[in-house]
Design an enzyme around this catalytic site. Structure first.
Site, PDB file in Angstrom:
ATOM      1  N   THR A 115       0.857  -1.185   0.000  1.00  0.00           N
ATOM      2  CA  THR A 115       0.000   0.000   0.000  1.00  0.00           C
ATOM      3  C   THR A 115       0.889   1.228   0.000  1.00  0.00           C
ATOM      4  OG1 THR A 115      -1.725  -1.186   1.195  1.00  0.00           O
ATOM      5  CG2 THR A 115      -1.818   1.233   1.254  1.00  0.00           C
ATOM      6  N   LYS A 137      -6.841   2.010  -3.930  1.00  0.00           N
ATOM      7  CA  LYS A 137      -6.583   1.398  -2.623  1.00  0.00           C
ATOM      8  C   LYS A 137      -6.662   2.459  -1.514  1.00  0.00           C
ATOM      9  CE  LYS A 137      -4.950  -1.305   0.647  1.00  0.00           C
ATOM     10  NZ  LYS A 137      -5.840  -2.168   1.414  1.00  0.00           N
TER      11      LYS A 137
HETATM   12  N1  LIG Z   1      -1.839  -6.945   7.048  1.00  0.00           N
HETATM   13  C1  LIG Z   1      -2.916  -6.691   6.343  1.00  0.00           C
HETATM   14  O1  LIG Z   1      -4.038  -7.090   6.717  1.00  0.00           O
HETATM   15  C2  LIG Z   1      -2.834  -5.912   5.046  1.00  0.00           C
HETATM   16  C3  LIG Z   1      -3.955  -5.911   4.194  1.00  0.00           C
HETATM   17  C4  LIG Z   1      -3.876  -5.234   2.963  1.00  0.00           C
HETATM   18  C5  LIG Z   1      -2.709  -4.543   2.623  1.00  0.00           C
HETATM   19  N2  LIG Z   1      -1.657  -4.544   3.487  1.00  0.00           N
HETATM   20  C6  LIG Z   1      -0.439  -3.831   3.062  1.00  0.00           C
HETATM   21  O2  LIG Z   1       0.491  -4.811   2.619  1.00  0.00           O
HETATM   22  C7  LIG Z   1       1.829  -4.398   2.942  1.00  0.00           C
HETATM   23  C8  LIG Z   1       2.484  -5.468   3.807  1.00  0.00           C
HETATM   24  O3  LIG Z   1       1.729  -5.613   4.996  1.00  0.00           O
HETATM   25  P1  LIG Z   1       2.091  -6.735   6.089  1.00  0.00           P
HETATM   26  O4  LIG Z   1       0.934  -6.786   7.029  1.00  0.00           O
HETATM   27  O5  LIG Z   1       2.554  -7.962   5.417  1.00  0.00           O
HETATM   28  O6  LIG Z   1       3.325  -6.028   6.824  1.00  0.00           O
HETATM   29  P2  LIG Z   1       4.390  -6.671   7.828  1.00  0.00           P
HETATM   30  O7  LIG Z   1       3.919  -7.969   8.369  1.00  0.00           O
HETATM   31  O8  LIG Z   1       4.757  -5.598   8.766  1.00  0.00           O
HETATM   32  O9  LIG Z   1       5.639  -6.990   6.847  1.00  0.00           O
HETATM   33  C9  LIG Z   1       6.367  -5.950   6.281  1.00  0.00           C
HETATM   34  C10 LIG Z   1       7.373  -6.513   5.313  1.00  0.00           C
HETATM   35  O10 LIG Z   1       8.165  -5.444   4.775  1.00  0.00           O
HETATM   36  C11 LIG Z   1       9.550  -5.780   4.960  1.00  0.00           C
HETATM   37  N3  LIG Z   1      10.351  -4.563   5.074  1.00  0.00           N
HETATM   38  C12 LIG Z   1      10.094  -3.461   5.813  1.00  0.00           C
HETATM   39  N4  LIG Z   1      11.062  -2.539   5.634  1.00  0.00           N
HETATM   40  C13 LIG Z   1      11.934  -3.080   4.760  1.00  0.00           C
HETATM   41  C14 LIG Z   1      13.135  -2.597   4.159  1.00  0.00           C
HETATM   42  N5  LIG Z   1      13.614  -1.375   4.430  1.00  0.00           N
HETATM   43  N6  LIG Z   1      13.791  -3.412   3.303  1.00  0.00           N
HETATM   44  C15 LIG Z   1      13.310  -4.648   3.016  1.00  0.00           C
HETATM   45  N7  LIG Z   1      12.184  -5.157   3.547  1.00  0.00           N
HETATM   46  C16 LIG Z   1      11.501  -4.368   4.408  1.00  0.00           C
HETATM   47  C17 LIG Z   1       9.569  -6.609   6.223  1.00  0.00           C
HETATM   48  O11 LIG Z   1      10.775  -7.316   6.317  1.00  0.00           O
HETATM   49  P3  LIG Z   1      11.318  -7.787   7.765  1.00  0.00           P
HETATM   50  O12 LIG Z   1      10.620  -9.086   8.058  1.00  0.00           O
HETATM   51  O13 LIG Z   1      12.772  -7.926   7.550  1.00  0.00           O
HETATM   52  O14 LIG Z   1      10.974  -6.702   8.751  1.00  0.00           O
HETATM   53  C18 LIG Z   1       8.366  -7.508   5.951  1.00  0.00           C
HETATM   54  O15 LIG Z   1       8.680  -8.501   5.012  1.00  0.00           O
HETATM   55  C19 LIG Z   1       1.693  -3.039   3.619  1.00  0.00           C
HETATM   56  O16 LIG Z   1       1.873  -2.035   2.660  1.00  0.00           O
HETATM   57  C20 LIG Z   1       0.259  -3.049   4.153  1.00  0.00           C
HETATM   58  O17 LIG Z   1      -0.272  -1.757   4.312  1.00  0.00           O
HETATM   59  C21 LIG Z   1      -1.674  -5.229   4.681  1.00  0.00           C
END
Ligand SMILES: NC(=O)c1ccc[n+]([C@@H]2O[C@H](COP(=O)([O-])OP(=O)(O)OC[C@H]3O[C@@H](n4cnc5c(N)ncnc54)[C@H](OP(=O)(O)O)[C@@H]3O)[C@@H](O)[C@H]2O)c1
Length: 277
Positions: free
Chosen positions: A91, A164
């Site tokens: 997002t 989105k």
């Molecule tokens: N969770 C939901 O329900 C949901 C629903 C729809 C959309 N989204 C969107 O989808 C995206 C991912 O969400 P999520 O819930 O999966 O987030 P999350 O569990 O917090 O995972 C974040 C990911 O980003 C990686 N990351 C963060 N900073 C980084 C960097 N500088 N370099 C490389 N990797 C990095 C993290 O790696 P590490 O493991 O190394 O920290 C991890 O793989 C977001 O944009 C969120 O808004 C989420």
């Protein structure tokens, strides 16, 4: 058959990569922090040690990362092969999508394809995907994306990201309104059963029902981190203009949850704080 690289195995990315591997997609996956790829590996994904090795020989490269900074960092170091296509699913804002475009060579394609739905929908391939990009580039990506959910074509590059944010204004502001409604109920002496029963009859009904147990108990498991909700609200508020917009108020509420130390807790913890319980 497409050969896919998947970069970012957070909550959503791990579920999506696993789903693709289970669907028979040839996939190599990478995460910055090691140890988050077990489920994807068990489903047949190859876990790569670096983004460069993950994308080598891959024609589709999916990024599912926390925010714009993470996307810029990862894409900035990518050596995608000419003819490959990047599918950006995090997002982020339409401007950030255009910035990603400027970071990639012209011979590498790009679409934005953020998702509606959470970890459960990712795991079952029932996400709703907002795709932006040139139609022939979206065509190349659709067979793989359709393993993750329904693809809605929104228009030119950046339009998926724009839609989105529109959807997230509705969803995230509803969460904040739910927190305020529960706080009002408490202030007026309405007991939780009565409040949730009444809210079930409103536009917040399914949200209230779906989140009640997490708001009232331990706010676990973490499904959607408060930090990601706040980041989304920040993007919406900056795109939405007026200082007195609902988007700005929602952003300030979530900002105060972050300042209270809830960044890495589920967003239900922020709602619980707003509710004053
Ligand atoms: N969770 C939901 O329900 C949901 C629903 C729809 C959309 N989204 C969107 O989808 C995206 C991912 O969400 P999520 O819930 O999966 O987030 P999350 O569990 O917090 O995972 C974040 C990911 O980003 C990686 N990351 C963060 N900073 C980084 C960097 N500088 N370099 C490389 N990797 C990095 C993290 O790696 P590490 O493991 O190394 O920290 C991890 O793989 C977001 O944009 C969120 O808004 C989420």
């Amino acid at each position: 058959m497409n050969r896919v690289a998947f970069l970012g195995l957070g909550r959503m990315g791990a579920a999506m990569a696993t789903r693709l591997a289970q669907s028979g997609v040839d996939i190599s996956a990478w995460n910055r922090t090691a140890g988050r790829g077990e489920a994807a590996a068990a489903a047949g994904a190859v876990i790569a040690k670096t983004p460069q090795s993950a994308v080598a020989g891959r024609d589709l490269i999916i990024t599912m990362l926390s925010d714009e900074r993470a996307v810029a960092e990862v894409v900035g170091r990518l050596a995608a092969e000419p003819g490959a296509t990047v599918i950006e699913m995090s997002t982020i804002s339409p401007d950030a999508v255009r910035q990603v475009r400027s970071m990639l060579p012209a011979e590498v394609g790009l679409i934005d394809a953020p998702v509606l739905g959470g970890v459960a929908q990712a795991a079952t391939g029932t996400l709703h995907i907002f795709a932006g990009g040139e139609p022939h580039v979206v065509d190349r990506c659709e067979p793989v994306l359709s393993q993750l959910g329904t693809v809605q074509r929104c228009g030119a590059l950046g339009s998926g990201a724009a839609v989105k944010l529109v959807v997230n204004l509705a969803n995230i502001s509803s969460m904040v309104v739910l927190g305020e409604a529960l706080r009002l109920a408490g202030a007026l002496g309405v007991d939780p059963d009565t409040a949730f029963g009444a809210l079930a009859r409103t536009a917040l009904g399914s949200l209230a029902q779906g989140m009640r147990s997490r708001i009232e108990t331990a706010c676990v498991p973490v499904m959607f981190r408060t930090a990601l909700a706040e980041e989304s609200a920040r993007l919406i508020a900056s795109a939405d203009g007026p200082a007195d917009s609902v988007a700005m108020a929602v952003h300030l509420q979530l900002r105060s949850a972050i300042e209270a130390g809830l960044a890495d807790q589920d967003v239900s913890a922020a709602i619980r704080k707003m509710a004053g319980s």
